[in-house]
Design a protein around this motif. Structure first.
Motif, PDB file in Angstrom:
ATOM      1  N   UNK A 166      52.267  55.569  35.979  1.00 44.60           N
ATOM      2  CA  UNK A 166      52.604  54.162  35.783  1.00 44.60           C
ATOM      3  C   UNK A 166      51.355  53.310  35.625  1.00 44.60           C
ATOM      4  N   UNK A 167      50.215  53.957  35.395  1.00 39.54           N
ATOM      5  CA  UNK A 167      48.968  53.199  35.269  1.00 39.54           C
ATOM      6  C   UNK A 167      48.993  52.278  34.060  1.00 39.54           C
ATOM      7  N   UNK A 168      49.612  52.723  32.981  1.00 34.10           N
ATOM      8  CA  UNK A 168      49.641  51.929  31.755  1.00 34.10           C
ATOM      9  C   UNK A 168      50.380  50.609  31.979  1.00 34.10           C
ATOM     10  N   UNK A 169      51.562  50.685  32.568  1.00 34.49           N
ATOM     11  CA  UNK A 169      52.332  49.474  32.842  1.00 34.49           C
ATOM     12  C   UNK A 169      51.673  48.643  33.936  1.00 34.49           C
ATOM     13  N   UNK A 170      51.084  49.301  34.913  1.00 31.05           N
ATOM     14  CA  UNK A 170      50.446  48.574  36.009  1.00 31.05           C
ATOM     15  C   UNK A 170      49.259  47.754  35.504  1.00 31.05           C
ATOM     16  N   UNK A 171      48.467  48.319  34.602  1.00 27.92           N
ATOM     17  CA  UNK A 171      47.347  47.554  34.041  1.00 27.92           C
ATOM     18  C   UNK A 171      47.838  46.383  33.196  1.00 27.92           C
ATOM     19  N   UNK A 172      48.936  46.595  32.472  1.00 27.93           N
ATOM     20  CA  UNK A 172      49.507  45.519  31.664  1.00 27.93           C
ATOM     21  C   UNK A 172      49.983  44.367  32.544  1.00 27.93           C
ATOM     22  N   UNK A 173      50.708  44.696  33.602  1.00 29.81           N
ATOM     23  CA  UNK A 173      51.211  43.657  34.508  1.00 29.81           C
ATOM     24  C   UNK A 173      50.069  42.990  35.267  1.00 29.81           C
ATOM     25  N   UNK A 174      49.055  43.769  35.621  1.00 30.71           N
ATOM     26  CA  UNK A 174      47.927  43.207  36.368  1.00 30.71           C
ATOM     27  C   UNK A 174      47.169  42.176  35.534  1.00 30.71           C
ATOM     28  N   UNK A 175      47.045  42.425  34.225  1.00 24.87           N
ATOM     29  CA  UNK A 175      46.348  41.471  33.357  1.00 24.87           C
ATOM     30  C   UNK A 175      47.060  40.132  33.325  1.00 24.87           C
ATOM     31  N   UNK A 176      48.378  40.156  33.196  1.00 26.18           N
ATOM     32  CA  UNK A 176      49.121  38.893  33.132  1.00 26.18           C
ATOM     33  C   UNK A 176      49.317  38.294  34.514  1.00 26.18           C
ATOM     34  N   UNK A 177      49.239  39.103  35.542  1.00 23.99           N
ATOM     35  CA  UNK A 177      49.253  38.543  36.892  1.00 23.99           C
ATOM     36  C   UNK A 177      47.989  37.712  37.140  1.00 23.99           C
ATOM     37  N   UNK A 178      46.857  38.195  36.633  1.00 21.33           N
ATOM     38  CA  UNK A 178      45.602  37.445  36.780  1.00 21.33           C
ATOM     39  C   UNK A 178      45.686  36.127  36.013  1.00 21.33           C
ATOM     40  N   UNK A 179      46.269  36.173  34.800  1.00 21.45           N
ATOM     41  CA  UNK A 179      46.411  34.945  34.010  1.00 21.45           C
ATOM     42  C   UNK A 179      47.318  33.950  34.732  1.00 21.45           C
ATOM     43  N   UNK A 180      48.440  34.436  35.249  1.00 17.23           N
ATOM     44  CA  UNK A 180      49.366  33.549  35.958  1.00 17.23           C
ATOM     45  C   UNK A 180      48.753  33.015  37.237  1.00 17.23           C
ATOM     46  N   UNK A 181      48.007  33.847  37.940  1.00 14.89           N
ATOM     47  CA  UNK A 181      47.352  33.398  39.163  1.00 14.89           C
ATOM     48  C   UNK A 181      46.287  32.347  38.860  1.00 14.89           C
ATOM     49  N   UNK A 182      45.586  32.505  37.741  1.00 10.89           N
ATOM     50  CA  UNK A 182      44.608  31.495  37.336  1.00 10.89           C
ATOM     51  C   UNK A 182      45.295  30.166  37.021  1.00 10.89           C
ATOM     52  N   UNK A 183      46.437  30.215  36.343  1.00 10.42           N
ATOM     53  CA  UNK A 183      47.200  28.994  36.079  1.00 10.42           C
ATOM     54  C   UNK A 183      47.680  28.349  37.366  1.00 10.42           C
ATOM     55  N   UNK A 184      48.106  29.177  38.304  1.00  6.98           N
ATOM     56  CA  UNK A 184      48.541  28.649  39.597  1.00  6.98           C
ATOM     57  C   UNK A 184      47.387  28.003  40.351  1.00  6.98           C
ATOM     58  N   UNK A 185      46.197  28.581  40.244  1.00  9.96           N
ATOM     59  CA  UNK A 185      45.030  27.982  40.897  1.00  9.96           C
ATOM     60  C   UNK A 185      44.679  26.626  40.283  1.00  9.96           C
ATOM     61  N   UNK A 186      44.868  26.486  38.962  1.00  9.00           N
ATOM     62  CA  UNK A 186      44.658  25.184  38.330  1.00  9.00           C
ATOM     63  C   UNK A 186      45.613  24.141  38.894  1.00  9.00           C
ATOM     64  N   UNK A 187      46.853  24.527  39.058  1.00 10.83           N
ATOM     65  CA  UNK A 187      47.831  23.586  39.611  1.00 10.83           C
ATOM     66  C   UNK A 187      47.503  23.224  41.051  1.00 10.83           C
ATOM     67  N   UNK A 188      47.064  24.202  41.823  1.00 12.01           N
ATOM     68  CA  UNK A 188      46.698  23.918  43.206  1.00 12.01           C
ATOM     69  C   UNK A 188      45.475  23.007  43.274  1.00 12.01           C
TER      70      UNK A 188
END
Length: 422
Positions: free
Chosen positions: A307-329
């Motif tokens: 599941x490394x392929x899907x995990x890396x894909x989700x991790x990339x967009x998790x970082x993007x979403x977390x960065x957006x959340x940090x902007x809002x905070x």
């Protein structure tokens, strides 16, 4: 007579089994052709169904077309329960969802509501810009990469585009909010007014709603990353190939079983009872072998899930979403700091008003003392002071001096108590 009857009995048992296997073989081939071919050609058309909706079907080659499908047809085609289709219903408000099922992935992110299978994407048709952009971009990417080798399966390409458009949309909304709210906050910090406070209140409500949306997307991706079983369920292409391999191996075992049964029936003309029991034992043996092979294949494939392929894909967009959340905070913290500054300024103004009130109260008290003296001498009584007018002037001068000394005494007292600096 007994010997002539025995072969006929054994022949009657073996031939229906072989014909039944051949019928199953042809029916399975026909069924697989209907499922993996045009997609919806095997189902009946329901033109006037109350539950029909407009869907956009995009195949793995990048071709798209609009279909009118009811939910029962979609449920049968994608092997989904009805509760999963409710997540895609725009009439209901559900949190953002990414679900991995046996033959499909159900996605509900912002306005993108779709069902992804191993061969196609069934997208809920809408005039929203996100839906149209998802359709055009997915078709373009699939047609571009049609002749190019790519390690990413079809379902992950569709999932990646849904996550990309969702994260991009949320990030652009955050940037627009930042461009609007920062000047208003700076203006409010310099000049406090009711109009600016009302604008900041509206922006703060928008910020709260946007933060909740981004937080839901981030939580959904994180929840999916924490569960290896859910990620393994989303490998639809691999599961499809696995099912086809198992189906072909089962058909091969059935054909070999029927041939072996037929050979045994022709080469062992014994009594009817003994032959029937021997055929049944042989069938049980072959069925146990095929079931053990089926179980061992599934266990080996499921145990070695990568599941490394899907995990890396989700991790990339998790970082993007977390960065957006940090902007809002960060924006929320800036609003809180501005509110603290405004409260400090309002507190300072309130303190100045209290100081002025104390000064005014002290002056009122001193004036009241002077008014009491003048009121006493304004009474109708006889006194020697009234005989000499200059004497009354001295009374007023002494009273005024006393009131002035009393007022300065109040000021010195306030300064000593540090009520306000002088």
């Amino acid at each position: 007579m007994a010997e002539s009857r025995a072969p006929s009995v054994i022949f009657d048992i073996s031939e229906p089994a072989a014909s039944l296997n051949s019928i199953r073989f042809h029916s399975d081939r026909h069924g697989n052709h209907n499922v993996h071919g045009s997609g919806f050609s095997g189902f009946k058309k329901r033109g006037h169904n109350l539950g029909s909706r407009s869907w956009i079907k995009i195949d793995h080659t990048g071709n798209s077309k609009v279909l009118e499908l009811d939910k029962f047809t979609v449920m049968r085609h994608c092997s989904l329960p009805s509760r999963d289709l409710r997540l895609l219903d725009p009439m209901f408000i559900y949190p953002y969802t990414i679900l991995g099922r046996e033959k499909a992935i159900v996605i509900s992110l912002e306005q993108i509501r779709c069902i992804i299978t191993a061969d196609e994407v069934i997208l809920m048709n809408s005039l929203d810009g996100s839906v149209l952009k998802y359709k055009s971009e997915l078709c373009r990417r699939l047609q571009t990469s049609k002749d190019q080798p790519d390690d990413l399966p079809f379902e992950f390409k569709a999932l990646e585009l849904a996550l990309e458009l969702t994260c991009t949309s949320l990030d652009s909304q955050v940037k627009e909010l930042e461009m609007e709210i920062y000047p208003v906050l700076d203006e409010l910090a310099s000049s406090i007014s009711t109009h600016n406070l009302e604008r900041v209140r509206r922006f703060k409500g928008h910020l709260l709603a946007l933060t909740q949306r981004v937080q839901k997307v981030c939580d959904e991706i994180e929840h999916l990353m924490d569960d290896d079983g859910d990620m393994a369920e989303m490998y639809l292409t691999e599961k499809k190939e696995r099912r086809e391999a198992l189906t072909s191996s089962d058909l091969y075992d059935q054909i070999n079983t029927s041939q072996n049964v037929r050979a045994v029936s022709k080469s062992a003309p014994v009594s009817p009872v003994g032959s029937c029991s021997g055929v049944r034992k042989l069938q049980r043996a072959f069925s146990s072998i095929s079931s053990s092979k089926h179980g061992s294949f599934l266990s080996s494939s499921s145990g070695g899930e990568n599941i490394d392929q899907l995990e890396m894909l989700l991790e990339a967009y998790f970082i993007v979403t977390d960065n957006t959340l940090n902007k809002l905070l960060s924006l929320k913290e800036y609003i809180d700091d501005t509110e603290d500054l405004i409260n400090i300024k309002l507190g300072n103004v309130q303190n100045q008003l209290i100081q002025f009130e104390l000064l005014l109260t002290a002056a009122t008290f001193v004036a009241t003392v002077f008014a009491v003296v003048t009121a006493v001498y304004g009474m109708n009584f006889e006194d020697s002071t009234f005989d000499n007018p200059s004497t009354f002037y001295w009374v007023l001068i002494i009273t005024g001096a006393f009131c002035g000394i009393l007022y300065f005494a109040f000021l010195i007292y306030f300064r000593h108590k540090k009520v306000f600096p002088l």
